[in-house]
Design a protein around this motif. Structure first.
Motif, PDB file in Angstrom:
ATOM      1  N   PRO A 190       0.785  -1.245   0.000  1.00 55.01           N
ATOM      2  CA  PRO A 190       0.000   0.000   0.000  1.00 55.01           C
ATOM      3  C   PRO A 190       0.812   1.287   0.000  1.00 55.01           C
ATOM      4  O   PRO A 190       0.462   2.234  -0.710  1.00 55.01           O
ATOM      5  CB  PRO A 190      -0.843  -0.120   1.275  1.00 55.01           C
ATOM      6  N   THR A 191       1.892   1.363   0.780  1.00 53.44           N
ATOM      7  CA  THR A 191       2.655   2.605   0.855  1.00 53.44           C
ATOM      8  C   THR A 191       3.161   3.035  -0.517  1.00 53.44           C
ATOM      9  O   THR A 191       3.058   4.211  -0.896  1.00 53.44           O
ATOM     10  CB  THR A 191       3.840   2.455   1.823  1.00 53.44           C
ATOM     11  N   LEU A 210      -7.704  -2.111  -0.094  1.00 54.18           N
ATOM     12  CA  LEU A 210      -7.624  -3.387  -0.801  1.00 54.18           C
ATOM     13  C   LEU A 210      -7.516  -4.574   0.158  1.00 54.18           C
ATOM     14  O   LEU A 210      -7.710  -5.720  -0.251  1.00 54.18           O
ATOM     15  CB  LEU A 210      -6.442  -3.394  -1.771  1.00 54.18           C
ATOM     16  N   TYR A 211      -7.218  -4.320   1.436  1.00 55.79           N
ATOM     17  CA  TYR A 211      -7.256  -5.409   2.422  1.00 55.79           C
ATOM     18  C   TYR A 211      -8.662  -6.005   2.479  1.00 55.79           C
ATOM     19  O   TYR A 211      -8.833  -7.220   2.601  1.00 55.79           O
ATOM     20  CB  TYR A 211      -6.865  -4.898   3.808  1.00 55.79           C
ATOM     21  N   MET A 212      -9.656  -5.131   2.409  1.00 52.01           N
ATOM     22  CA  MET A 212     -11.048  -5.589   2.411  1.00 52.01           C
ATOM     23  C   MET A 212     -11.331  -6.433   1.178  1.00 52.01           C
ATOM     24  O   MET A 212     -11.992  -7.483   1.254  1.00 52.01           O
ATOM     25  CB  MET A 212     -11.962  -4.358   2.475  1.00 52.01           C
ATOM     26  N   TYR A 213     -10.820  -5.993   0.046  1.00 54.88           N
ATOM     27  CA  TYR A 213     -10.971  -6.749  -1.209  1.00 54.88           C
ATOM     28  C   TYR A 213     -10.301  -8.117  -1.090  1.00 54.88           C
ATOM     29  O   TYR A 213     -10.855  -9.138  -1.497  1.00 54.88           O
ATOM     30  CB  TYR A 213     -10.347  -5.936  -2.340  1.00 54.88           C
ATOM     31  N   ALA A 214      -9.115  -8.146  -0.485  1.00 53.19           N
ATOM     32  CA  ALA A 214      -8.374  -9.402  -0.354  1.00 53.19           C
ATOM     33  C   ALA A 214      -9.075 -10.396   0.562  1.00 53.19           C
ATOM     34  O   ALA A 214      -8.940 -11.613   0.383  1.00 53.19           O
ATOM     35  CB  ALA A 214      -6.965  -9.120   0.174  1.00 53.19           C
ATOM     36  N   PRO A 259      -1.151 -11.097   7.991  1.00 49.66           N
ATOM     37  CA  PRO A 259      -0.594 -10.972   6.639  1.00 49.66           C
ATOM     38  C   PRO A 259      -1.713 -11.027   5.598  1.00 49.66           C
ATOM     39  O   PRO A 259      -2.620 -11.856   5.683  1.00 49.66           O
ATOM     40  CB  PRO A 259       0.328 -12.195   6.510  1.00 49.66           C
ATOM     41  N   ILE A 260      -1.652 -10.129   4.636  1.00 50.34           N
ATOM     42  CA  ILE A 260      -2.660 -10.025   3.588  1.00 50.34           C
ATOM     43  C   ILE A 260      -1.976 -10.173   2.233  1.00 50.34           C
ATOM     44  O   ILE A 260      -0.906  -9.609   2.015  1.00 50.34           O
ATOM     45  CB  ILE A 260      -3.373  -8.652   3.616  1.00 50.34           C
ATOM     46  N   LYS A 261      -2.595 -10.898   1.325  1.00 49.92           N
ATOM     47  CA  LYS A 261      -2.096 -10.918  -0.050  1.00 49.92           C
ATOM     48  C   LYS A 261      -3.190 -11.376  -0.995  1.00 49.92           C
ATOM     49  O   LYS A 261      -4.105 -12.106  -0.610  1.00 49.92           O
ATOM     50  CB  LYS A 261      -0.867 -11.820  -0.189  1.00 49.92           C
ATOM     51  N   PHE A 297     -13.450  -0.801  -6.490  1.00 46.70           N
ATOM     52  CA  PHE A 297     -12.023  -1.125  -6.458  1.00 46.70           C
ATOM     53  C   PHE A 297     -11.359  -1.007  -7.834  1.00 46.70           C
ATOM     54  O   PHE A 297     -10.138  -1.148  -7.938  1.00 46.70           O
ATOM     55  CB  PHE A 297     -11.815  -2.554  -5.943  1.00 46.70           C
ATOM     56  N   SER A 298     -12.140  -0.774  -8.873  1.00 47.15           N
ATOM     57  CA  SER A 298     -11.603  -0.849 -10.239  1.00 47.15           C
ATOM     58  C   SER A 298     -10.466   0.142 -10.485  1.00 47.15           C
ATOM     59  O   SER A 298      -9.468  -0.189 -11.140  1.00 47.15           O
ATOM     60  CB  SER A 298     -12.723  -0.648 -11.261  1.00 47.15           C
ATOM     61  N   ALA A 299     -10.592   1.360  -9.952  1.00 50.31           N
ATOM     62  CA  ALA A 299      -9.544   2.364 -10.157  1.00 50.31           C
ATOM     63  C   ALA A 299      -8.241   1.931  -9.497  1.00 50.31           C
ATOM     64  O   ALA A 299      -7.150   2.109 -10.067  1.00 50.31           O
ATOM     65  CB  ALA A 299      -9.987   3.719  -9.613  1.00 50.31           C
ATOM     66  N   MET A 300      -8.336   1.351  -8.304  1.00 49.47           N
ATOM     67  CA  MET A 300      -7.132   0.901  -7.600  1.00 49.47           C
ATOM     68  C   MET A 300      -6.446  -0.239  -8.344  1.00 49.47           C
ATOM     69  O   MET A 300      -5.219  -0.266  -8.467  1.00 49.47           O
ATOM     70  CB  MET A 300      -7.483   0.459  -6.178  1.00 49.47           C
ATOM     71  N   LEU A 301      -7.226  -1.163  -8.842  1.00 50.33           N
ATOM     72  CA  LEU A 301      -6.653  -2.283  -9.590  1.00 50.33           C
ATOM     73  C   LEU A 301      -5.982  -1.774 -10.869  1.00 50.33           C
ATOM     74  O   LEU A 301      -4.909  -2.253 -11.258  1.00 50.33           O
ATOM     75  CB  LEU A 301      -7.737  -3.317  -9.907  1.00 50.33           C
ATOM     76  N   HIS A 302      -6.608  -0.789 -11.500  1.00 49.13           N
ATOM     77  CA  HIS A 302      -6.016  -0.207 -12.702  1.00 49.13           C
ATOM     78  C   HIS A 302      -4.719   0.536 -12.366  1.00 49.13           C
ATOM     79  O   HIS A 302      -3.739   0.463 -13.125  1.00 49.13           O
ATOM     80  CB  HIS A 302      -7.009   0.742 -13.366  1.00 49.13           C
ATOM     81  N   HIS A 303      -4.690   1.224 -11.225  1.00 51.83           N
ATOM     82  CA  HIS A 303      -3.482   1.921 -10.806  1.00 51.83           C
ATOM     83  C   HIS A 303      -2.344   0.938 -10.551  1.00 51.83           C
ATOM     84  O   HIS A 303      -1.175   1.266 -10.804  1.00 51.83           O
ATOM     85  CB  HIS A 303      -3.765   2.752  -9.552  1.00 51.83           C
ATOM     86  N   MET A 304      -2.672  -0.239 -10.058  1.00 50.91           N
ATOM     87  CA  MET A 304      -1.648  -1.265  -9.891  1.00 50.91           C
ATOM     88  C   MET A 304      -1.016  -1.622 -11.238  1.00 50.91           C
ATOM     89  O   MET A 304       0.207  -1.763 -11.356  1.00 50.91           O
ATOM     90  CB  MET A 304      -2.249  -2.511  -9.234  1.00 50.91           C
ATOM     91  N   GLU A 305      -1.851  -1.743 -12.259  1.00 53.41           N
ATOM     92  CA  GLU A 305      -1.347  -2.058 -13.599  1.00 53.41           C
ATOM     93  C   GLU A 305      -0.479  -0.916 -14.131  1.00 53.41           C
ATOM     94  O   GLU A 305       0.594  -1.150 -14.713  1.00 53.41           O
ATOM     95  CB  GLU A 305      -2.523  -2.319 -14.543  1.00 53.41           C
ATOM     96  N   LEU A 306      -0.927   0.323 -13.926  1.00 49.70           N
ATOM     97  CA  LEU A 306      -0.149   1.479 -14.363  1.00 49.70           C
ATOM     98  C   LEU A 306       1.189   1.551 -13.639  1.00 49.70           C
ATOM     99  O   LEU A 306       2.207   1.947 -14.230  1.00 49.70           O
ATOM    100  CB  LEU A 306      -0.939   2.772 -14.123  1.00 49.70           C
ATOM    101  N   PHE A 307       1.191   1.170 -12.377  1.00 51.84           N
ATOM    102  CA  PHE A 307       2.423   1.209 -11.607  1.00 51.84           C
ATOM    103  C   PHE A 307       3.461   0.241 -12.175  1.00 51.84           C
ATOM    104  O   PHE A 307       4.650   0.546 -12.219  1.00 51.84           O
ATOM    105  CB  PHE A 307       2.125   0.885 -10.140  1.00 51.84           C
ATOM    106  N   THR A 308       3.020  -0.921 -12.634  1.00 51.91           N
ATOM    107  CA  THR A 308       3.989  -1.870 -13.218  1.00 51.91           C
ATOM    108  C   THR A 308       4.597  -1.298 -14.507  1.00 51.91           C
ATOM    109  O   THR A 308       5.768  -1.559 -14.799  1.00 51.91           O
ATOM    110  CB  THR A 308       3.343  -3.236 -13.495  1.00 51.91           C
TER     111      THR A 308
END
Length: 203
Positions: free
Chosen positions: A10-11, A131-135, A88-90, A166-177
């Motif tokens: 998250p950080t 996203l912990y809630m999503y996980a 632990p969350i993943k 959660f869609s924007a966060m998941l998309h941001h994860m893709e952009l981050f990669t």
């Protein structure tokens, strides 16, 4: 395991969100410093961070502290009676493994204890710890709750899985990669990349 190419927490994702909002050279450098675990903040900032950790430890571990006892007790009494701390969350999204530790999980809630010197409503609405809630959705967690102490009073923010997008966060994860690949040559801490045969706590 071989399909996972990146490990994000998250950080870093929150820092990337700041960069997307203001994609300046300064913000890019700050983001790369976070990725490379380079300290670029002053002692005052470090002291504030330590103060937040101390408050969390006072509440969860009953460690000696300099906070008002009634505040610590009030926050402690807000926590579920049946709970797991520092869970632990993943989860995996495409070729990305998201991971972290939830302060408290219990009775259908994920709870994070925060301190801040400046509070405004919905401060953590877009925090990637949501996203912990999503996980944990398949384990019956339906709420993400922030218990926030601004050194004056306690604030509560609650987000619900039924209405949170959660869609924007998941998309941001893709952009981050994509950012990681574009800047791979500047990344010295390679733990964010999953190499063949790597393992570890979240492997």
């Amino acid at each position: 395991m071989s399909d996972i190419k990146y490990r994000l927490y998250p950080t870093l994702l929150n820092e990337f969100g700041k960069y997307l909002s203001s994609p300046t050279l300064e913000m890019r450098t700050q983001l790369l410093n976070r990725i490379n675990r380079i300290r670029d903040f002053d002692d005052a900032t470090l002291k504030r961070m330590k103060k937040g950790s101390n408050f969390e430890e006072a509440v969860l571990k009953n460690k000696p502290h300099a906070f008002e006892n009634q505040i610590v007790e009030k926050v402690r009494n807000m926590l579920p009676t049946s709970r797991v701390e520092q869970m632990p969350i993943k989860f995996t999204h495409q070729n990305i493994q998201f991971y972290g530790f939830a302060d408290v999980v219990g009775e259908g809630k994920v709870i994070d204890i925060k301190t801040t010197s400046s509070y405004k409503p919905n401060k953590f609405q877009h925090n990637f710890q949501n996203l912990y809630m999503y996980a944990l959705k398949d384990r019956g967690c339906t709420e993400m709750e922030y218990i926030i102490y601004d050194f004056k009073e306690i604030h509560i923010e609650t987000y619900y899985i039924a209405t949170y997008d959660f869609s924007a966060m998941l998309h941001h994860m893709e952009l981050f990669t994509e950012f990681l690949e574009d800047n791979r040559q500047f990344i010295t801490d390679k733990k964010i990349f999953v190499e063949e045969g790597s393992g570890g706590l979240f492997g």
